[in-house]
Enzyme design. Structure first.
Site, short mmCIF file in Angstrom:
data_model
loop_
_atom_site.label_atom_id
_atom_site.label_comp_id
_atom_site.label_asym_id
_atom_site.label_seq_id
_atom_site.Cartn_x
_atom_site.Cartn_y
_atom_site.Cartn_z
N GLU A 95 14.13 -31.31 -0.45
CA GLU A 95 14.87 -31.99 -1.53
C GLU A 95 15.78 -33.00 -0.85
O GLU A 95 16.85 -32.65 -0.34
CB GLU A 95 15.68 -31.00 -2.36
CG GLU A 95 14.84 -30.04 -3.17
CD GLU A 95 15.65 -29.31 -4.23
OE1 GLU A 95 16.64 -29.88 -4.74
OE2 GLU A 95 15.29 -28.16 -4.56
N THR A 97 21.98 -37.09 1.60
CA THR A 97 22.08 -36.31 0.37
C THR A 97 23.34 -35.46 0.37
O THR A 97 24.03 -35.33 -0.66
CB THR A 97 20.84 -35.43 0.19
OG1 THR A 97 19.68 -36.26 0.08
CG2 THR A 97 20.94 -34.55 -1.05
N ALA A 153 17.28 -41.98 -9.16
CA ALA A 153 18.70 -42.15 -9.48
C ALA A 153 18.93 -43.61 -9.86
O ALA A 153 18.09 -44.49 -9.60
CB ALA A 153 19.58 -41.78 -8.30
N LEU A 172 14.29 -39.74 4.02
CA LEU A 172 13.70 -38.54 4.61
C LEU A 172 12.40 -38.17 3.91
O LEU A 172 11.43 -37.76 4.56
CB LEU A 172 14.69 -37.38 4.54
CG LEU A 172 14.24 -36.07 5.19
CD1 LEU A 172 13.80 -36.28 6.62
CD2 LEU A 172 15.35 -35.03 5.11
N SER A 229 22.34 -39.33 -10.68
CA SER A 229 21.04 -38.76 -11.04
C SER A 229 21.17 -37.54 -11.96
O SER A 229 20.14 -36.95 -12.32
CB SER A 229 20.30 -38.34 -9.76
OG SER A 229 21.04 -37.36 -9.05
N LEU A 261 22.23 -26.38 -2.80
CA LEU A 261 20.85 -26.13 -2.36
C LEU A 261 20.54 -24.64 -2.23
O LEU A 261 19.78 -24.23 -1.34
CB LEU A 261 20.55 -26.85 -1.05
CG LEU A 261 20.52 -28.37 -1.12
CD1 LEU A 261 20.22 -28.97 0.25
CD2 LEU A 261 19.51 -28.86 -2.15
N ASP A 279 25.81 -36.37 -2.62
CA ASP A 279 25.75 -35.45 -3.76
C ASP A 279 26.50 -34.14 -3.54
O ASP A 279 26.78 -33.44 -4.51
CB ASP A 279 24.28 -35.12 -4.09
CG ASP A 279 23.48 -36.34 -4.50
OD1 ASP A 279 24.10 -37.31 -5.01
OD2 ASP A 279 22.26 -36.34 -4.33
N CYS A 335 -2.55 -4.07 7.02
CA CYS A 335 -2.22 -4.32 8.41
C CYS A 335 -2.69 -3.16 9.30
O CYS A 335 -2.78 -2.01 8.86
CB CYS A 335 -0.72 -4.55 8.58
SG CYS A 335 0.33 -3.17 8.07
N GLU A 391 0.82 -1.20 0.00
CA GLU A 391 0.00 0.00 0.00
C GLU A 391 0.86 1.26 0.00
O GLU A 391 0.58 2.22 -0.73
CB GLU A 391 -0.92 0.00 1.23
CG GLU A 391 -1.90 -1.16 1.26
CD GLU A 391 -1.38 -2.37 2.01
OE1 GLU A 391 -2.19 -3.11 2.59
OE2 GLU A 391 -0.14 -2.59 2.00
#
Length: 366
Positions: A298, A205, A171, A303, A177, A213, A209, A81, A55
């Site tokens: 991811e 992971t 994978a 998990l 993968s 991330l 890998d 708000c 706003e």
């Protein structure tokens, strides 16, 4: 009396989308100020936390254009708000500017607002209308799904992302993968990372890998918090996920510790043990306290399966490649079931081709 029209709300929603990767943990909000005849006077979207809301940005834009907003209408995607947080109340800014009518897309579920903004406007003599178009409301809630979910259910919205083959493999048996899907799908995956307040992965992971991330394929002002679940404190100090920019939350069991000091951007958090290593409910409660709206998972099959079996996976974001891999690693490690009726059911929300691949978005059936 004329009802809220869809065109200006759609324009306000388009502005709200510009807050992705910018406004978290605040909701993504857009505002359009228009003359009664529909002429646009000012536009804006919410800036970074502590910065001006939609706003105020629209009022500033109107002033920059030399437009007088007295007697005008403000079309805003979320209720203005009414409390003084990092910034003064937006309802007060609209009142002071002389706005005559406010069209609210959706009420704000935040306890400090939740109708108080609209009441303040009405008490100041401003006419307030609330959108009733269910299709538009669904789009507005979708844009801020984590914000709504956190305030209505006490935890962030959890989205699980995976790239899979037609036969459901993430994978090959040796773990390779890269790359199951094409560049269009990978770029889109980074756009969904950009939406997230936190990206969650497991130590498996990280060890296999060594991912970063972070958000790289699309421009962003914010990097999501990277969360590593590591019950046995196996995190290597050289892991790429620890590198700046962005902060890291390293979650482990009580009394576990690393041999080397953590980098300055990494915070350690003890979590109680759970059936799958660490307590995922406790993790989500902690992330809610940290104002995380959307959690992007991811991770490997273990998990991912833990989130699914715990009933904590709200959405699946699957990138399906048109190829068959044969034996390989599954999307999720799930418990064996004896009846089809015991399956975990999801509802398809969207199927979108991306290059040679197909993006599927599914939400958990409740």
């Amino acid at each position: 009396m004329h009802p809220p029209g869809p065109d200006l709300l759609d324009l306000a929603l388009a502005h709200a989308r510009r807050s992705i990767g910018l406004s978290d943990p605040n909701p993504r909000v857009g505002c359009v100020i228009a003359a009664p005849d529909g002429r646009i006077l000012g536009e804006g979207h919410t800036q970074e936390a502590g910065g001006p809301h939609a706003e105020v940005m629209a009022l500033r834009d109107a002033r920059a254009r030399g437009n007088d907003v007295r007697g005008a209408e403000a079309w805003v995607t979320l209720e203005p708000c009414a409390h003084h947080g990092r910034t003064p109340p937006c309802a007060d800014a609209l009142i002071a500017a002389g706005i005559a009518r406010v069209v609210v897309g959706t009420p704000d579920p935040f306890a400090s607002v939740n109708g108080a903004g609209m009441r303040r406007l009405v008490e100041a003599g401003i006419r307030v209308d609330v959108a009733r178009d269910s299709a538009w409301i669904a789009k507005a809630r979708e844009l801020n799904i984590g914000f709504f979910h956190r305030h209505e259910h006490g935890r962030p919205w959890v989205r699980i992302k995976a790239a899979i083959s037609l036969d459901g493999r993430t994978a090959l048996p040796n773990g390779r993968s890269q790359w199951i899907t094409g560049p269009e799908a990978r770029r889109d995956g980074h756009a969904w990372r950009q939406r997230a307040g936190a990206i969650v992965t497991g130590i498996g992971t990280i060890l296999h890998d060594d991912p970063r991330l972070d958000v790289r394929e699309v421009p962003t002002r914010l990097q999501p918090l990277r969360v590593i679940l590591d019950a046995q404190a196996r995190l290597p100090a050289t892991a790429r996920v620890l590198a700046a920019p962005g902060k890291v939350l390293w979650c482990t069991a009580p009394r576990a510790s690393l041999q080397e000091p953590l980098p300055a951007n990494v915070q350690a958090l003890d979590l109680p043990p759970g059936g799958h290593g660490l307590d995922l409910h406790a993790l989500l409660r902690e992330l809610a306290v940290r104002d995380v709206n959307e959690v992007h998972v991811e991770a490997g099959a273990r998990l991912t399966g833990a989130f699914l079996e715990s009933g904590l996976a709200d959405e699946l974001l699957l990138y399906v490649a048109p190829r068959l891999l044969g034996p390989g690693l599954p999307l999720a490690a799930l418990a064996e079931r004896e009846e089809i009726r015991g399956a975990l059911d999801f509802q398809l929300r969207e199927a979108l081709p991306l290059g040679p691949d197909l993006r599927l978005r599914l939400v958990r059936c409740t």
